[in-house]
Scaffold this active site. Sequence first.
Site, PDB file in Angstrom:
ATOM      1  N   ASP A   1       0.822  -1.210   0.000  1.00  0.00           N
ATOM      2  CA  ASP A   1       0.000   0.000   0.000  1.00  0.00           C
ATOM      3  C   ASP A   1       0.859   1.264   0.000  1.00  0.00           C
ATOM      4  OD1 ASP A   1      -2.310  -1.423  -0.083  1.00  0.00           O
ATOM      5  OD2 ASP A   1      -2.814  -1.183   2.032  1.00  0.00           O
TER       6      ASP A   1
ATOM      7  N   ASN B   1      -4.941   8.798   1.443  1.00  0.00           N
ATOM      8  CA  ASN B   1      -5.278   8.200   2.733  1.00  0.00           C
ATOM      9  C   ASN B   1      -5.751   9.237   3.750  1.00  0.00           C
ATOM     10  OD1 ASN B   1      -5.030   5.470   2.426  1.00  0.00           O
ATOM     11  ND2 ASN B   1      -3.221   5.249   3.706  1.00  0.00           N
ATOM     12  N   GLU B   2      -4.832  10.172   4.103  1.00  0.00           N
ATOM     13  CA  GLU B   2      -5.117  11.056   5.223  1.00  0.00           C
ATOM     14  C   GLU B   2      -4.142  12.222   5.260  1.00  0.00           C
ATOM     15  OE1 GLU B   2      -4.537   7.909   7.823  1.00  0.00           O
ATOM     16  OE2 GLU B   2      -2.353   8.054   7.711  1.00  0.00           O
TER      17      GLU B   2
ATOM     18  N   ARG C   1      -7.512  20.657  22.320  1.00  0.00           N
ATOM     19  CA  ARG C   1      -6.220  20.544  23.001  1.00  0.00           C
ATOM     20  C   ARG C   1      -5.826  19.074  23.002  1.00  0.00           C
ATOM     21  NH1 ARG C   1      -8.934  24.680  25.551  1.00  0.00           N
ATOM     22  NH2 ARG C   1      -7.701  26.553  26.040  1.00  0.00           N
TER      23      ARG C   1
ATOM     24  N   ASP D   1      -2.709  16.076  21.104  1.00  0.00           N
ATOM     25  CA  ASP D   1      -1.524  15.833  20.269  1.00  0.00           C
ATOM     26  C   ASP D   1      -1.703  16.329  18.841  1.00  0.00           C
ATOM     27  OD1 ASP D   1      -0.340  14.718  22.433  1.00  0.00           O
ATOM     28  OD2 ASP D   1      -0.331  12.653  21.685  1.00  0.00           O
TER      29      ASP D   1
ATOM     30  N   ALA E   1      -6.753   3.050   7.899  1.00  0.00           N
ATOM     31  CA  ALA E   1      -5.332   3.187   8.215  1.00  0.00           C
ATOM     32  C   ALA E   1      -5.165   3.805   9.608  1.00  0.00           C
ATOM     33  CB  ALA E   1      -4.652   4.015   7.123  1.00  0.00           C
ATOM     34  N   TYR E   2      -4.394   4.873   9.713  1.00  0.00           N
ATOM     35  CA  TYR E   2      -4.127   5.493  11.013  1.00  0.00           C
ATOM     36  C   TYR E   2      -5.417   5.913  11.700  1.00  0.00           C
ATOM     37  CZ  TYR E   2      -2.186   8.729  14.457  1.00  0.00           C
ATOM     38  OH  TYR E   2      -1.864   9.368  15.628  1.00  0.00           O
ATOM     39  N   ASN E   3      -6.386   6.385  10.926  1.00  0.00           N
ATOM     40  CA  ASN E   3      -7.676   6.794  11.481  1.00  0.00           C
ATOM     41  C   ASN E   3      -8.301   5.708  12.349  1.00  0.00           C
ATOM     42  OD1 ASN E   3     -10.434   8.332  11.379  1.00  0.00           O
ATOM     43  ND2 ASN E   3     -10.879   6.319  10.511  1.00  0.00           N
TER      44      ASN E   3
END
Length: 277
Positions: free
Chosen positions: A55, A131-132, A157, A159, A171-173
């Site tokens: 990917d 993707n993002e 507030r 990261d 994916a990361y989501n």
Amino acid sequence: MTQMNYTGKSRVAIIANGKYQSKRIASKIFSALKHDPNFYLSKDNPDIVISIGGDGMLLSVFHMYEKALDKVRFVGIHTGHLGFYTDYRDFEVDEFLKNLRLDRGEKISYPLLRVTVTTADGRIVTARALNEASLRRIEKTMVADVAINGTQLERFRGDGITVSTPTGSTAYNKSIGGAVLHPTVEAFQMTEIASLNNRVYRTLGSSIIIPKGETVTIEPKRVGSYTVSIDNKSFSYRNVAKMEFFLDDKKISFLSTPSHIGFWERVKDAFIGEVDE
């Protein structure tokens, strides 16, 4: 020098990552197509791009040809584990070649994200994401106002914040608690990264699905260094004024073949595996 006429042929680009298995598959496909009268092999102005690897490789290939999305169709051959953007495994090359020769131009198209970064000195950077895209503050907690279509939703507030396409939702989501969204849905998703929620500071906390036509705006409220991630690339900026996200007017198109793997089958194979009876 006489220019050759390749009218009627499909222009095919074969691009592989550096792994031995990927290079071996690329060589096999090249040998099979180089004398085929229906194909012309070239990385310049292709109609079809064959990505060989994983990917991550397809993400890189997408960005190589993102200015030609009206013409190009992508297809992935995976030389590792089953990926979300690949329809074929490395042992299915013969099946892939058979289906490629039967191709009549059909495609499956998925939404893309448009991202605009405005720095404090007025510089504007735009990009597409398959993707993002994410915004994080490097040194300390990020504090930012989040608005949707001009309506302020919250003062965040934490990261950082990531915004994903439907295909990027797995994916990361997903790893930070976002929802899985079918890639044909005309929408995108915003998910908070480690937000602070207590008696003093509150955010919505859950991921948000935003429809096509609406814009998410993130405005950092503190000076400092920020990291902007777009797919598999990261950039550092000093004092980001705002970052905007909306669905792009272009889509990515994949080859529609008899072996195209359905989205829910991909989700099952990637995260669940065999279901006990």
